[in-house]
Enzyme design. Sequence first.
Site, mmCIF file in Angstrom:
data_model
loop_
_atom_site.group_PDB
_atom_site.id
_atom_site.type_symbol
_atom_site.label_atom_id
_atom_site.label_comp_id
_atom_site.label_asym_id
_atom_site.label_seq_id
_atom_site.Cartn_x
_atom_site.Cartn_y
_atom_site.Cartn_z
ATOM 1 N N ASP A 68 -22.476 6.430 -43.869
ATOM 2 C CA ASP A 68 -22.027 7.566 -43.060
ATOM 3 C C ASP A 68 -21.531 8.658 -43.994
ATOM 4 O OD1 ASP A 68 -21.138 7.534 -39.750
ATOM 5 O OD2 ASP A 68 -20.499 9.207 -40.998
ATOM 6 N N GLU A 106 -32.219 2.844 -28.217
ATOM 7 C CA GLU A 106 -31.101 1.913 -28.032
ATOM 8 C C GLU A 106 -30.655 1.956 -26.572
ATOM 9 O OE1 GLU A 106 -29.546 -0.331 -30.172
ATOM 10 O OE2 GLU A 106 -28.888 -0.790 -28.150
ATOM 11 N N ASN A 159 -32.313 6.409 -18.770
ATOM 12 C CA ASN A 159 -31.003 7.011 -18.502
ATOM 13 C C ASN A 159 -31.037 7.923 -17.284
ATOM 14 O OD1 ASN A 159 -29.505 5.714 -20.356
ATOM 15 N ND2 ASN A 159 -29.260 7.422 -21.769
ATOM 16 N N LEU A 200 -24.769 0.976 -8.219
ATOM 17 C CA LEU A 200 -24.717 1.509 -6.858
ATOM 18 C C LEU A 200 -23.281 1.673 -6.379
ATOM 19 C CD1 LEU A 200 -27.551 -0.217 -4.755
ATOM 20 C CD2 LEU A 200 -27.406 2.167 -5.479
ATOM 21 N N CYS A 240 -24.067 9.908 -22.968
ATOM 22 C CA CYS A 240 -25.531 9.860 -22.849
ATOM 23 C C CYS A 240 -26.119 10.509 -21.600
ATOM 24 C CB CYS A 240 -25.998 8.409 -22.933
ATOM 25 S SG CYS A 240 -25.737 7.720 -24.570
HETATM 26 N N1 LIG Z 1 -23.052 5.695 -27.579
HETATM 27 C C1 LIG Z 1 -23.928 5.063 -26.821
HETATM 28 O O1 LIG Z 1 -23.570 4.327 -25.904
HETATM 29 C C2 LIG Z 1 -25.404 5.224 -27.049
HETATM 30 C C3 LIG Z 1 -26.301 4.351 -26.413
HETATM 31 C C4 LIG Z 1 -27.657 4.505 -26.644
HETATM 32 C C5 LIG Z 1 -28.118 5.518 -27.480
HETATM 33 N N2 LIG Z 1 -27.218 6.361 -28.067
HETATM 34 C C6 LIG Z 1 -27.745 7.399 -28.981
HETATM 35 O O2 LIG Z 1 -27.527 6.957 -30.317
HETATM 36 C C7 LIG Z 1 -27.214 8.062 -31.163
HETATM 37 C C8 LIG Z 1 -25.875 7.834 -31.842
HETATM 38 O O3 LIG Z 1 -24.873 7.799 -30.839
HETATM 39 P P1 LIG Z 1 -23.371 7.366 -31.158
HETATM 40 O O4 LIG Z 1 -22.655 7.323 -29.857
HETATM 41 O O5 LIG Z 1 -23.380 6.150 -32.028
HETATM 42 O O6 LIG Z 1 -22.888 8.634 -32.021
HETATM 43 P P2 LIG Z 1 -21.536 8.803 -32.846
HETATM 44 O O7 LIG Z 1 -21.219 10.238 -32.779
HETATM 45 O O8 LIG Z 1 -20.532 7.796 -32.408
HETATM 46 O O9 LIG Z 1 -21.959 8.409 -34.343
HETATM 47 C C9 LIG Z 1 -22.813 9.167 -35.135
HETATM 48 C C10 LIG Z 1 -22.411 8.958 -36.590
HETATM 49 O O10 LIG Z 1 -23.401 9.552 -37.427
HETATM 50 C C11 LIG Z 1 -22.736 10.086 -38.569
HETATM 51 N N3 LIG Z 1 -23.631 11.035 -39.241
HETATM 52 C C12 LIG Z 1 -24.013 12.270 -38.859
HETATM 53 N N4 LIG Z 1 -24.867 12.788 -39.753
HETATM 54 C C13 LIG Z 1 -25.042 11.875 -40.722
HETATM 55 C C14 LIG Z 1 -25.830 11.812 -41.908
HETATM 56 N N5 LIG Z 1 -26.642 12.808 -42.269
HETATM 57 N N6 LIG Z 1 -25.755 10.709 -42.671
HETATM 58 C C15 LIG Z 1 -24.960 9.683 -42.315
HETATM 59 N N7 LIG Z 1 -24.209 9.670 -41.200
HETATM 60 C C16 LIG Z 1 -24.248 10.757 -40.411
HETATM 61 C C17 LIG Z 1 -21.470 10.691 -37.995
HETATM 62 O O11 LIG Z 1 -20.494 10.889 -38.983
HETATM 63 C C18 LIG Z 1 -21.078 9.620 -36.978
HETATM 64 O O12 LIG Z 1 -20.230 8.643 -37.541
HETATM 65 C C19 LIG Z 1 -27.255 9.303 -30.264
HETATM 66 O O13 LIG Z 1 -28.537 9.879 -30.352
HETATM 67 C C20 LIG Z 1 -27.041 8.734 -28.879
HETATM 68 O O14 LIG Z 1 -27.619 9.519 -27.883
HETATM 69 C C21 LIG Z 1 -25.878 6.224 -27.893
#
Ligand SMILES: NC(=O)c1ccc[n+]([C@@H]2O[C@H](COP(=O)([O-])OP(=O)(O)OC[C@H]3O[C@@H](n4cnc5c(N)ncnc54)[C@H](O)[C@@H]3O)[C@@H](O)[C@H]2O)c1
Length: 473
Positions: free
Chosen positions: A30, A160, A235, A277, A287
């Site tokens: 990260d 995911e 979604n 529901l 999301c």
């Molecule tokens: N949160 C959920 O429940 C969920 C479920 C399914 C899909 N998603 C998708 O998954 C993706 C991530 O979601 P999330 O909730 O984990 O996001 P988040 O914001 O919790 O985490 C993203 C992380 O990426 C890091 N980051 C950003 N740019 C970076 C880089 N260049 N190199 C390394 N790290 C970097 C950020 O610092 C952060 O820690 C999104 O596209 C989201 O739509 C999320």
Amino acid sequence: MHVTVIGTGYVGTVTGACLSYLGHQVTCVDTDASKIETLQRGQSPIYEPHLETMLALAMERGGIEFSTELAPAVTRSDVIFIAVGTPPQPNGEANLEYLEAAAHRTGAAMDDSRFRVVVNKSTVPVGSGNLVETLVREGIAESRPGEKRNIRFGVASNPEFLREGTAVADSLYPDRIVVGASDSQTLDVLRELYEPLAAQLFDPPPGVPRPPAMKSAPLFTTSLTSAEMIKYAANAFLAMKIGFANEIANICERVGAEATEVMSGIGLDSRIGSKFLNPGVGWGGSCFGKDIQALLHTAREYGYTGKLLQASFDVNCEQRQMVIQKLQEKLRILKGRTIGLLGLAFKPDTDDLRDAPSLYLAARLLQMGARVRAYDPIAMPACRKQQPDLKIRYCESAEELAADADALVLVTEWQEFRALDLPSLARSMTSPVLVDGRNLFQPDAARSAGFDYSGIGRAGTPRAAKKNADSDQ
Ligand SMILES: NC(=O)c1ccc[n+]([C@@H]2O[C@H](COP(=O)([O-])OP(=O)(O)OC[C@H]3O[C@@H](n4cnc5c(N)ncnc54)[C@H](O)[C@@H]3O)[C@@H](O)[C@H]2O)c1
């Protein structure tokens, strides 16, 4: 296999911990150094049940490490997951700057020592798989300009579907694993990576038992574009299902039907199914809103108007307003009244506040001149940090929240709220108004405890209510 996971948020940390549990050698990367330091200490930067146990197991085995340095991790990896955020922009379009940076740097770090697969786990607009490939290529070309190298890689989309709050179980026992790719070598690598998961070849970790009937998880392979679309369609459908329940609940209230009974009645139809529901104050989280807006944006780019998608979004916005209306019906004037919010997180078992209905309600009530208090078992530190300008009083308990308040609004159905001493809370309030935004309480029990109770879609029919078990709303 050697795996890099880029992004240690809600998705990346869980993915990294679970892949390590399956026996892979994982490096989580990260750009946020404080998150990496927290993880290196064995702590999770987010609240997610069982995640710290999974991290501890992975660290004990030596199967996981955390770093801010991407290049060395990519160099030793067979598979690189991109799990960075794709937040919405004001026009609804997904912001791809983090994805672009991650893909570009991944390319720049690749050498010709092996074939690698770059897997996109972030939710990205249709067509982003091709974008990742282009960016990786650009990264490769720009790292050693003019040098001709034979760097081999494939790109896959692996959306995911985990839900916050049950993310570890969702990752270990998924309904399906969707992999989109355009070449067989890439697919073969991911089949091998996911074999322990697909065939369920692992012992369940403590506290996260395998569902009794589960023998395997289907690995569903598609084109890159279809995989990206599957995530959005899933979604959008779930958001629409909740929105439908809310709309029916609003009509139930008017005609005198009990929405919880109506939903149980339609949910027994196997074509409909009982999940998602439960009427409430509307869905939230990082999301649904973001993904519907991004899909609408993509549709518009192709000259199509997604009417059903737009309606799902609009119905949800209006649903949040229902709570304000109920408070106005009960209290008439909200200016100067003290309203206590039971719960801040967008759903139980997470500290995630992104697009949480509580934040909308708090802001709207404050704007209307009310005093707002809140109590949440987990999400208060995150709220204080992320919403420094939100003038709410944080309480240490539901009792403190209720004392001398004019109304309570249940916003998040935390388990501990089921066991509240309702008579004592009602007695401590100035006026015992309770708006149950998740239909958590039994109306009869709340009323006999002394509350002026209203739920969502509950006409006051004196019948037992179904336990609210859905959680994305
Ligand atoms: N949160 C959920 O429940 C969920 C479920 C399914 C899909 N998603 C998708 O998954 C993706 C991530 O979601 P999330 O909730 O984990 O996001 P988040 O914001 O919790 O985490 C993203 C992380 O990426 C890091 N980051 C950003 N740019 C970076 C880089 N260049 N190199 C390394 N790290 C970097 C950020 O610092 C952060 O820690 C999104 O596209 C989201 O739509 C999320």
